[in-house]
Motif scaffolding. Structure first.
Motif, PDB file in Angstrom:
ATOM      1  N   ASP A 164       0.775  -1.179  -0.016  1.00  0.00           N
ATOM      2  CA  ASP A 164       0.053  -0.088  -0.098  1.00  0.00           C
ATOM      3  C   ASP A 164       0.945   1.072  -0.098  1.00  0.00           C
ATOM      4  OD1 ASP A 164      -1.470   2.278   1.312  1.00  0.00           O
ATOM      5  OD2 ASP A 164      -3.151   0.659   1.381  1.00  0.00           O
ATOM      6  N   ALA A 165       0.566   2.120  -0.853  1.00  0.00           N
ATOM      7  CA  ALA A 165       1.395   3.523  -0.983  1.00  0.00           C
ATOM      8  C   ALA A 165       1.653   4.356   0.311  1.00  0.00           C
ATOM      9  CB  ALA A 165       0.986   4.180  -2.165  1.00  0.00           C
ATOM     10  N   SER A 166       0.596   4.204   1.348  1.00  0.00           N
ATOM     11  CA  SER A 166       0.874   4.919   2.457  1.00  0.00           C
ATOM     12  C   SER A 166       1.427   3.995   3.635  1.00  0.00           C
ATOM     13  CB  SER A 166      -0.565   5.155   2.772  1.00  0.00           C
ATOM     14  OG  SER A 166      -1.492   4.281   2.982  1.00  0.00           O
ATOM     15  N   ASN A 167       1.808   2.871   3.146  1.00  0.00           N
ATOM     16  CA  ASN A 167       2.575   2.365   4.279  1.00  0.00           C
ATOM     17  C   ASN A 167       4.012   2.478   4.393  1.00  0.00           C
ATOM     18  OD1 ASN A 167       3.681   0.293   6.051  1.00  0.00           O
ATOM     19  ND2 ASN A 167       2.332  -1.443   5.101  1.00  0.00           N
ATOM     20  N   THR A 168       4.542   3.752   4.780  1.00  0.00           N
ATOM     21  CA  THR A 168       5.817   4.196   4.582  1.00  0.00           C
ATOM     22  C   THR A 168       6.876   3.347   5.327  1.00  0.00           C
ATOM     23  OG1 THR A 168       5.407   5.534   6.584  1.00  0.00           O
ATOM     24  CG2 THR A 168       4.966   6.417   4.363  1.00  0.00           C
ATOM     25  N   ARG A 169       6.452   2.440   6.317  1.00  0.00           N
ATOM     26  CA  ARG A 169       7.524   1.484   6.954  1.00  0.00           C
ATOM     27  C   ARG A 169       7.945   0.458   5.930  1.00  0.00           C
ATOM     28  NH1 ARG A 169       6.316   0.095  13.182  1.00  0.00           N
ATOM     29  NH2 ARG A 169       8.469  -0.557  12.852  1.00  0.00           N
ATOM     30  N   CYS A 170       6.913  -0.171   5.315  1.00  0.00           N
ATOM     31  CA  CYS A 170       6.776  -1.362   4.259  1.00  0.00           C
ATOM     32  C   CYS A 170       7.580  -0.653   3.230  1.00  0.00           C
ATOM     33  CB  CYS A 170       5.463  -1.994   3.920  1.00  0.00           C
ATOM     34  SG  CYS A 170       5.930  -3.337   3.119  1.00  0.00           S
ATOM     35  N   VAL A 171       7.506   0.313   2.601  1.00  0.00           N
ATOM     36  CA  VAL A 171       8.004   1.015   1.360  1.00  0.00           C
ATOM     37  C   VAL A 171       9.727   1.153   1.851  1.00  0.00           C
ATOM     38  CG1 VAL A 171       8.465   3.021   0.010  1.00  0.00           C
ATOM     39  CG2 VAL A 171       6.220   2.203   0.401  1.00  0.00           C
ATOM     40  N   ALA A 172      10.079   1.310   3.300  1.00  0.00           N
ATOM     41  CA  ALA A 172      11.254   1.644   3.596  1.00  0.00           C
ATOM     42  C   ALA A 172      11.882   0.312   3.488  1.00  0.00           C
ATOM     43  CB  ALA A 172      11.366   2.465   5.213  1.00  0.00           C
ATOM     44  N   LEU A 173      11.230  -0.738   4.026  1.00  0.00           N
ATOM     45  CA  LEU A 173      11.602  -1.988   4.273  1.00  0.00           C
ATOM     46  C   LEU A 173      11.979  -2.788   2.979  1.00  0.00           C
ATOM     47  CD1 LEU A 173      12.343  -4.756   5.415  1.00  0.00           C
ATOM     48  CD2 LEU A 173       9.756  -5.238   5.313  1.00  0.00           C
ATOM     49  N   MET A 174      11.249  -2.555   1.866  1.00  0.00           N
ATOM     50  CA  MET A 174      11.537  -2.909   0.494  1.00  0.00           C
ATOM     51  C   MET A 174      12.793  -2.139  -0.104  1.00  0.00           C
ATOM     52  SD  MET A 174       9.427  -5.014  -0.309  1.00  0.00           S
ATOM     53  CE  MET A 174       9.079  -5.631   1.366  1.00  0.00           C
ATOM     54  N   GLU A 175      12.778  -0.716   0.218  1.00  0.00           N
ATOM     55  CA  GLU A 175      14.238  -0.248  -0.300  1.00  0.00           C
ATOM     56  C   GLU A 175      15.364  -0.580   0.354  1.00  0.00           C
ATOM     57  OE1 GLU A 175      13.039   3.933   0.572  1.00  0.00           O
ATOM     58  OE2 GLU A 175      11.730   3.750  -1.541  1.00  0.00           O
ATOM     59  N   ARG A 176      15.389  -0.904   1.762  1.00  0.00           N
ATOM     60  CA  ARG A 176      16.231  -1.642   2.335  1.00  0.00           C
ATOM     61  C   ARG A 176      16.736  -2.932   1.913  1.00  0.00           C
ATOM     62  NH1 ARG A 176      13.842   0.271   6.972  1.00  0.00           N
ATOM     63  NH2 ARG A 176      13.439  -1.918   7.770  1.00  0.00           N
ATOM     64  N   LEU A 177      15.676  -3.661   1.289  1.00  0.00           N
ATOM     65  CA  LEU A 177      16.017  -5.233   0.699  1.00  0.00           C
ATOM     66  C   LEU A 177      16.396  -4.943  -0.591  1.00  0.00           C
ATOM     67  CD1 LEU A 177      12.536  -6.800   2.079  1.00  0.00           C
ATOM     68  CD2 LEU A 177      14.847  -7.419   2.730  1.00  0.00           C
ATOM     69  N   GLY A 178      16.647  -3.667  -1.274  1.00  0.00           N
ATOM     70  CA  GLY A 178      17.060  -3.705  -2.586  1.00  0.00           C
ATOM     71  C   GLY A 178      16.061  -3.922  -3.621  1.00  0.00           C
TER      72      GLY A 178
END
Length: 191
Positions: free
Chosen positions: A150-164
């Motif tokens: 979900d676009a508003s789930n900023t914590r998950c977006v950050a996790l995806m970025e950390r995962l590459g």
């Protein structure tokens, strides 16, 4: 009162379930063990899915809806050879769940992770996701896997970025419902 479907019933059926559950691969990381779900894990699963913690996962769900999700994700092991793992962490069992599986209308298998409140903020989500992603690439020989966010789930977006993981615009357009699609590929697989 706990409904009968959620209750452990000792006997031959429980032993058969334990044997089947023992076929689910166990993944050990530095601080976690990922194992097949058991009936007693449903309480933690429901605590997440039936609360505001499920805001970005279509929730909160009713307990029967959470049971249907739990049963679906667990059944994926028998149907597809991948599915839901329970995350046991340093301070206790059932501290979260990681999925390599499908919702009914998903076009691709999804890598998803969700934790109990007590387990958040300790890097467990990343550690579990990395282990399952490695399993998808090295054991299942997949070329990629996606995470629907979900676009508003900023914590998950950050996790995806950390995962590459990288945003897949073509898959997002095909989804057509405002969901971000993060694609994971093996190291050297490129974006």
């Amino acid at each position: 009162m706990i409904p009968p479907i959620e209750q452990h019933r000792p006997g031959p059926g429980a032993r058969a379930a334990a044997r089947l559950g023992g076929k689910v691969p166990v993944l050990d990381t530095t601080r976690l063990q990922l194992r097949g779900p058991r009936i007693y894990d449903f309480g933690a699963f429901a605590a997440i899915l039936c609360s505001d913690r499920a805001e970005y996962m279509g929730g909160p769900l009713s307990r029967p809806e959470a049971w249907a999700e739990f049963a679906n994700y667990t059944a994926l092991w028998m149907l597809h050879g991948h599915g839901l793992w329970t995350i046991d962490c340093q301070f206790g069992p059932s501290c979260g769940f990681v999925l390599l599986g499908y919702e009914y209308d998903d076009p691709e298998a999804e890598l998803g992770v969700f934790l109990t409140e007590d387990a958040e903020g300790q890097g467990f989500a990343q550690e579990a996701a990395e282990a399952v992603r490695t399993y998808a690439f090295e054991t299942l020989d997949w070329e990629s896997v996606v995470s629907y966010v979900d676009a508003s789930n900023t914590r998950c977006v950050a996790l995806m970025e950390r995962l590459g993981a990288f945003r897949d615009a073509q898959s997002e357009a095909a989804m057509g419902r405002g969901t971000l699609v993060f694609r994971h590929v093996p190291a050297g697989g490129g974006a």
